[in-house]
Design a protein around this motif. Structure first.
Motif, short mmCIF file in Angstrom:
data_model
loop_
_atom_site.label_atom_id
_atom_site.label_comp_id
_atom_site.label_asym_id
_atom_site.label_seq_id
_atom_site.Cartn_x
_atom_site.Cartn_y
_atom_site.Cartn_z
N MET A 68 0.89 -1.11 -0.12
CA MET A 68 -0.07 0.01 0.12
C MET A 68 1.03 1.15 0.10
O MET A 68 1.46 1.67 0.91
CB MET A 68 -0.90 -0.04 1.31
CG MET A 68 -1.67 -1.27 1.40
SD MET A 68 -2.68 -1.28 2.91
CE MET A 68 -1.30 -1.37 4.26
N ASP A 69 1.10 1.70 -1.25
CA ASP A 69 2.07 2.73 -1.20
C ASP A 69 1.45 4.11 -1.93
O ASP A 69 0.59 3.85 -2.63
CB ASP A 69 3.48 2.38 -2.04
CG ASP A 69 4.46 3.20 -1.83
OD1 ASP A 69 4.62 4.15 -0.98
OD2 ASP A 69 5.56 3.13 -2.49
N GLY A 70 2.17 5.51 -1.49
CA GLY A 70 1.76 6.46 -2.10
C GLY A 70 0.86 7.39 -1.20
O GLY A 70 0.30 8.61 -1.68
N ASN A 71 0.79 7.14 0.17
CA ASN A 71 -0.03 8.03 0.90
C ASN A 71 0.57 9.45 0.98
O ASN A 71 -0.15 10.48 1.13
CB ASN A 71 -0.26 7.35 2.38
CG ASN A 71 -0.68 6.26 2.62
OD1 ASN A 71 -1.40 5.64 1.46
ND2 ASN A 71 -0.52 5.69 3.72
N GLY A 72 1.84 9.58 1.18
CA GLY A 72 2.53 10.79 1.08
C GLY A 72 2.38 11.74 -0.07
O GLY A 72 2.12 12.84 -0.11
N ARG A 73 2.36 10.91 -1.41
CA ARG A 73 2.22 11.54 -2.56
C ARG A 73 0.90 12.34 -2.88
O ARG A 73 0.48 13.14 -3.38
CB ARG A 73 2.65 10.83 -3.76
CG ARG A 73 4.46 10.76 -3.91
CD ARG A 73 4.70 9.86 -4.80
NE ARG A 73 4.96 8.54 -3.88
CZ ARG A 73 5.15 7.54 -4.59
NH1 ARG A 73 4.95 7.17 -5.95
NH2 ARG A 73 5.23 6.54 -3.54
N TRP A 74 0.01 11.39 -2.43
CA TRP A 74 -1.56 11.73 -2.24
C TRP A 74 -1.72 12.86 -1.59
O TRP A 74 -2.50 14.10 -2.02
CB TRP A 74 -2.53 10.50 -1.81
CG TRP A 74 -3.75 10.82 -1.86
CD1 TRP A 74 -4.89 10.32 -2.82
CD2 TRP A 74 -4.39 11.53 -0.86
NE1 TRP A 74 -6.19 10.93 -2.51
CE2 TRP A 74 -5.95 11.43 -1.33
CE3 TRP A 74 -4.53 12.13 0.31
CZ2 TRP A 74 -7.04 12.22 -0.78
CZ3 TRP A 74 -5.66 12.77 0.91
CH2 TRP A 74 -6.83 12.82 0.52
N LYS A 98 12.89 4.66 9.67
CA LYS A 98 13.72 5.54 9.42
C LYS A 98 12.96 7.12 9.19
O LYS A 98 13.57 8.13 9.13
CB LYS A 98 14.45 5.21 8.12
CG LYS A 98 15.31 4.33 8.06
CD LYS A 98 15.87 3.98 6.47
CE LYS A 98 16.52 2.66 6.32
NZ LYS A 98 16.66 2.26 4.95
N ARG A 99 11.76 7.01 9.18
CA ARG A 99 10.97 8.17 8.82
C ARG A 99 10.98 9.26 10.25
O ARG A 99 11.34 8.74 11.12
CB ARG A 99 9.50 7.54 8.60
CG ARG A 99 9.69 7.11 7.25
CD ARG A 99 8.09 6.65 6.92
NE ARG A 99 8.16 5.90 5.49
CZ ARG A 99 7.23 6.25 4.63
NH1 ARG A 99 6.28 6.61 4.85
NH2 ARG A 99 7.43 5.25 3.42
N PRO A 100 10.56 10.40 9.89
CA PRO A 100 10.45 11.37 10.74
C PRO A 100 9.76 10.91 12.04
O PRO A 100 8.57 10.08 11.75
CB PRO A 100 9.89 12.69 10.43
CG PRO A 100 10.05 12.60 9.22
CD PRO A 100 10.19 11.08 8.50
MG MG Z 1 6.28 5.13 -0.14
#
Ligand code: MG
Ligand code: IPE
Ligand code: IPE
Length: 243
Positions: free
Chosen positions: A20-26, A71-73
């Motif tokens: 499930m990828d792309g939450n940030g870009r959304w 590794k994320r904030p």
């Molecule tokens: Mg991603």
């Protein structure tokens, strides 16, 4: 008995796995903070579970948090853990009612105590359910899972419970966190990225891979059906020849 699904779906895959990828870009594309993308992503999870129930899919495995996502904030990790906590609390009744069995794979020891308890509770309360097997990969890494299985085999061989010369794929799979769950037939990754990012490395050896441009918060039943149609158009040969 499995019923043919309305519309053009021949036969649904038995096991669908999703990165499930792309939450940030959304979120970025809607001028919203990344956290809002994750919130919408959690809604897409509910929709997808419902769609799998409608489509008679037996197994759904969702990659929710990788062992590398630490590794994320810190604030983003906290939002993700908060959403997980909320999902486990608010969805448990719906999961029970819909006959969904929930399982979590990944290193749960690193998660906060209360989340570990919620996971244990949800797994226990749903363990007799069988309509849909929902597996959520949390703090999961495929390489770690493989290493742990190797370690377990070496340990068993050392104490004489396993004959080193006779180790087979079956022995290895029995020591994976996914033991008892068939390999994914269809692996979907959203957001246009075409990589596995350490997800189910052993299990996806012969999965059909479908990469879609849709960002995860926009994923729903229609997108799932379209990925299944793509899957149904493929010929799975497993190294053999055409019939
Ligand atoms: Mg991603
Ligand atoms: C997926 O969305 C959610 C997790 C990995 C936890 P991302 O947060 O990776 O979204 P992008 O890739 O930055 O758009
Ligand atoms: C993979 O997405 C992990 C999850 C979807 C949970 P990432 O966004 O973390 O993957 P990379 O960094 O693009 O490979």
């Amino acid at each position: 008995m499995k019923m043919a699904v309305a519309g053009s779906l021949k036969e649904p895959p038995r096991h669908v796995a999703i990165i499930m990828d792309g939450n940030g870009r959304w979120a970025l594309s809607h001028s919203l903070p990344r956290t809002e993308g994750h919130r919408r992503g959690a809604d897409a999870v509910k929709q997808t579970v419902r769609a799998c129930l409608d489509l008679n899919i037996d197994y759904l495995t969702l990659f929710a948090f990788s062992s590398e996502n630490w590794k994320r904030p810190k604030a983003e990790v906290q939002t993700l853990m908060g959403l997980l906590r909320f999902y486990l609390r608010s969805e448990i009744d719906a999961l029970i009612k819909s006959d969904v069995r929930l399982r979590v794979i990944g290193d749960r020891q690193a998660l906060e105590q209360d989340i570990q308890k919620l996971i244990h509770f949800a797994e226990d309360r749903t363990k007799e359910n069988s309509r849909l097997n929902l597996t959520v990969a949390l703090n999961y890494g495929g390489r770690r899972e493989i290493l742990l299985a190797v370690r377990a085999m070496v340990r068993d061989a050392t104490v004489g419970e396993l004959d080193l010369e006779c180790i087979s794929e079956k022995h290895f799979e029995e020591r994976l966190e996914t033991h008892g769950i068939p390999d994914p037939d269809l692996l979907i990754r959203t957001s246009g990225e075409c990589r596995l990012s350490n997800f189910l490395l052993w299990q996806c050896a012969y999965s059909e891979l479908v990469f879609v441009e849709t960002l995860w918060p926009d994923f729903g039943k229609e997108e799932l059906i379209s990925a299944i149609e793509d899957f149904n158009s493929r010929e799975r040969r497993y190294g053999g020849t055409r019939e």
